[in-house]
Design a protein around this motif. Structure first.
Motif, short mmCIF file in Angstrom:
data_model
loop_
_atom_site.label_atom_id
_atom_site.label_comp_id
_atom_site.label_asym_id
_atom_site.label_seq_id
_atom_site.Cartn_x
_atom_site.Cartn_y
_atom_site.Cartn_z
N TYR A 229 13.87 -17.14 -22.71
CA TYR A 229 15.20 -17.57 -22.26
C TYR A 229 15.09 -18.76 -21.30
CZ TYR A 229 17.03 -12.94 -23.71
OH TYR A 229 17.39 -11.81 -24.40
N SER A 230 16.18 -19.52 -21.21
CA SER A 230 16.34 -20.53 -20.17
C SER A 230 17.83 -20.83 -20.03
CB SER A 230 15.56 -21.81 -20.51
OG SER A 230 16.03 -22.39 -21.72
N LYS A 231 18.17 -21.48 -18.91
CA LYS A 231 19.59 -21.77 -18.63
C LYS A 231 19.71 -23.11 -17.93
CE LYS A 231 23.70 -19.48 -16.69
NZ LYS A 231 24.16 -18.34 -15.84
N GLY A 232 19.45 -24.18 -18.69
CA GLY A 232 19.55 -25.52 -18.12
C GLY A 232 18.37 -25.87 -17.23
N ASN A 233 18.44 -27.04 -16.61
CA ASN A 233 17.35 -27.51 -15.76
C ASN A 233 17.88 -28.42 -14.68
OD1 ASN A 233 16.92 -30.51 -16.76
ND2 ASN A 233 17.28 -29.28 -18.59
N THR A 234 16.99 -28.93 -13.85
CA THR A 234 17.41 -29.75 -12.71
C THR A 234 17.82 -31.16 -13.10
OG1 THR A 234 15.06 -30.20 -12.30
CG2 THR A 234 16.09 -28.46 -11.00
N SER A 235 17.64 -31.54 -14.35
CA SER A 235 18.05 -32.88 -14.80
C SER A 235 19.35 -32.86 -15.59
CB SER A 235 16.95 -33.52 -15.65
OG SER A 235 15.80 -33.80 -14.88
N ASP A 236 19.57 -31.79 -16.38
CA ASP A 236 20.81 -31.68 -17.15
C ASP A 236 21.04 -30.20 -17.49
OD1 ASP A 236 19.37 -31.04 -19.61
OD2 ASP A 236 18.89 -33.17 -19.74
N ALA A 237 22.10 -29.94 -18.21
CA ALA A 237 22.48 -28.55 -18.50
C ALA A 237 21.87 -28.02 -19.80
CB ALA A 237 24.01 -28.44 -18.58
N GLN A 238 21.18 -28.87 -20.55
CA GLN A 238 20.64 -28.47 -21.84
C GLN A 238 19.37 -27.63 -21.71
OE1 GLN A 238 22.45 -31.39 -21.78
NE2 GLN A 238 23.89 -30.41 -23.16
N ASN A 239 19.01 -26.99 -22.82
CA ASN A 239 17.79 -26.20 -22.89
C ASN A 239 16.88 -26.80 -23.97
OD1 ASN A 239 18.51 -23.59 -21.22
ND2 ASN A 239 20.32 -24.07 -22.44
N HIS A 240 15.65 -27.07 -23.61
CA HIS A 240 14.71 -27.72 -24.52
C HIS A 240 13.47 -26.86 -24.72
CE1 HIS A 240 17.04 -30.82 -22.33
NE2 HIS A 240 17.11 -31.39 -23.52
N TYR A 241 12.94 -26.93 -25.93
CA TYR A 241 11.68 -26.24 -26.24
C TYR A 241 10.84 -27.16 -27.12
CZ TYR A 241 13.60 -21.94 -24.35
OH TYR A 241 14.14 -21.00 -23.51
N ILE A 242 9.66 -27.51 -26.60
CA ILE A 242 8.70 -28.29 -27.38
C ILE A 242 7.81 -27.37 -28.18
CG2 ILE A 242 6.69 -29.80 -27.22
CD1 ILE A 242 7.98 -31.18 -24.86
N GLU A 243 7.30 -26.34 -27.51
CA GLU A 243 6.36 -25.42 -28.17
C GLU A 243 6.32 -24.09 -27.44
OE1 GLU A 243 3.48 -24.97 -31.42
OE2 GLU A 243 4.97 -26.50 -30.92
N VAL A 244 6.17 -23.03 -28.19
CA VAL A 244 5.92 -21.69 -27.66
C VAL A 244 4.68 -21.15 -28.35
CG1 VAL A 244 6.74 -19.34 -27.43
CG2 VAL A 244 8.35 -21.23 -27.16
N GLU A 245 3.67 -20.83 -27.57
CA GLU A 245 2.45 -20.24 -28.11
C GLU A 245 2.32 -18.79 -27.64
OE1 GLU A 245 -0.66 -23.94 -28.80
OE2 GLU A 245 -1.02 -22.54 -27.17
N VAL A 246 1.98 -17.92 -28.55
CA VAL A 246 1.71 -16.52 -28.23
C VAL A 246 0.26 -16.22 -28.58
CG1 VAL A 246 2.36 -14.12 -28.57
CG2 VAL A 246 4.12 -15.91 -28.69
N TRP A 247 -0.51 -15.81 -27.59
CA TRP A 247 -1.92 -15.49 -27.78
C TRP A 247 -2.14 -13.98 -27.67
CZ3 TRP A 247 -5.90 -19.18 -28.51
CH2 TRP A 247 -5.47 -20.50 -28.44
N GLY A 248 -2.85 -13.41 -28.63
CA GLY A 248 -3.08 -11.97 -28.62
C GLY A 248 -3.92 -11.53 -29.78
N LYS A 249 -3.77 -10.28 -30.16
CA LYS A 249 -4.46 -9.74 -31.32
C LYS A 249 -3.69 -8.54 -31.84
CE LYS A 249 -7.94 -7.67 -28.24
NZ LYS A 249 -9.40 -7.54 -28.01
N ALA A 250 -3.94 -8.17 -33.09
CA ALA A 250 -3.22 -7.08 -33.71
C ALA A 250 -3.34 -5.81 -32.88
CB ALA A 250 -3.74 -6.85 -35.13
N ALA A 251 -2.22 -5.13 -32.71
CA ALA A 251 -2.22 -3.88 -31.93
C ALA A 251 -3.02 -2.81 -32.62
CB ALA A 251 -0.78 -3.43 -31.69
N LYS A 252 -3.73 -2.02 -31.86
CA LYS A 252 -4.52 -0.93 -32.44
C LYS A 252 -3.60 0.24 -32.81
CE LYS A 252 -8.61 -2.17 -29.75
NZ LYS A 252 -9.61 -1.72 -28.75
#
Length: 252
Positions: A229-252
């Protein structure tokens, strides 16, 4: 011909001149490597890891920095930690076998008609901060959600919102769940300290965006879906996403 005494005084004078020039010489890059003044933070071990002998660094590849130097002082209404301001992140240590799980997996957006871009940029592997590498969502509370396709142990989530300038994004919350609607979930990061997003009072701090992104310790929490989640930023009201990485492994 100069006497021995004259030669001695000439040598002393030359030494004084050279010494003066050295003392007046402006500092150059070789005197102090770039970034040395800022320093590097200590390595961090995942709080969910039990055996310290079975750990290795999570090898996150970073994009090219788009600005250099220490970020400006944070606005008064942010909770940025001044002790870490401008310092580079140390290595994050997680159990051996952790790998990138999120690359090109299905992504869902809270804003079905983004202002710029689409869901595919969120985990396409490109973290550069240049035009065309991010999705821009409408103002207000928004989220992006990655489907890992199977229940997994989440050890790290790395976020890049927008790093062309040192801005601070508001109400950043990261949750993990086996429920695609997140009726039940586990929160692994929350810097919304006044609960303005309605997701609970957070204890984490806000931070400046940079090429390093924000690495969140997943502590091995199990789940198939990761929502950010996000709710705007200190420069403008928009929400930006360049990349989301999830690191892990298959659950046992």
């Amino acid at each position: 011909m100069k006497s021995k005494k004259q030669w001695m005084w000439a040598g002393v004078a030359a030494g004084l001149v050279v010494g003066s020039l050295v003392s007046l010489r402006p500092a150059v890059a070789e005197d102090k490597p770039e970034g040395a003044a800022a320093g590097v933070l200590p390595d961090v071990k995942s709080e969910g890891a039990k055996d310290a002998k079975d750990l290795e660094p999570v090898k996150v590849e970073l994009p090219k920095p788009l600005f250099t130097g220490t970020p400006k002082a944070p606005p008064k209404d942010t909770t940025v930690d001044l002790k870490t301001l401008g310092k580079r992140r140390g290595q994050f240590l997680a159990p051996k076998g952790v790998e990138l799980l999120s690359l090109k997996k299905p992504v869902k957006l809270s804003d079905e008609n983004p202002i710029i871009g689409d869901s595919t940029v969120v985990n396409d592997g490109s973290k550069e901060g240049t035009d065309g590498n991010w999705v821009e969502l409408a103002p207000g509370l928004q989220w992006v959600q990655v489907d890992l396709k199977q229940s997994s142990e989440v050890w790290a989530v790395v976020l890049w919102h927008y790093h062309a300038e040192a801005r601070v994004y508001r109400d950043v919350v990261v949750q993990v769940s086996d429920d695609p609607d997140f009726i039940t979930s586990t929160t692994i990061f929350n810097n919304d300290q006044d609960n303005s997003a309605g997701l609970g009072i957070g204890k984490d701090r806000e931070y400046f965006e940079s090429d390093e992104g924000k690495l969140v310790d997943g502590k091995g929490v199990k789940g198939r879906y990761v929502r950010c989640y996000s709710k705007g930023n200190t420069s403008d009201a928009q929400n930006h996403y360049i990349e989301v990485e999830v690191w892990g492994k298959a659950a046992k």
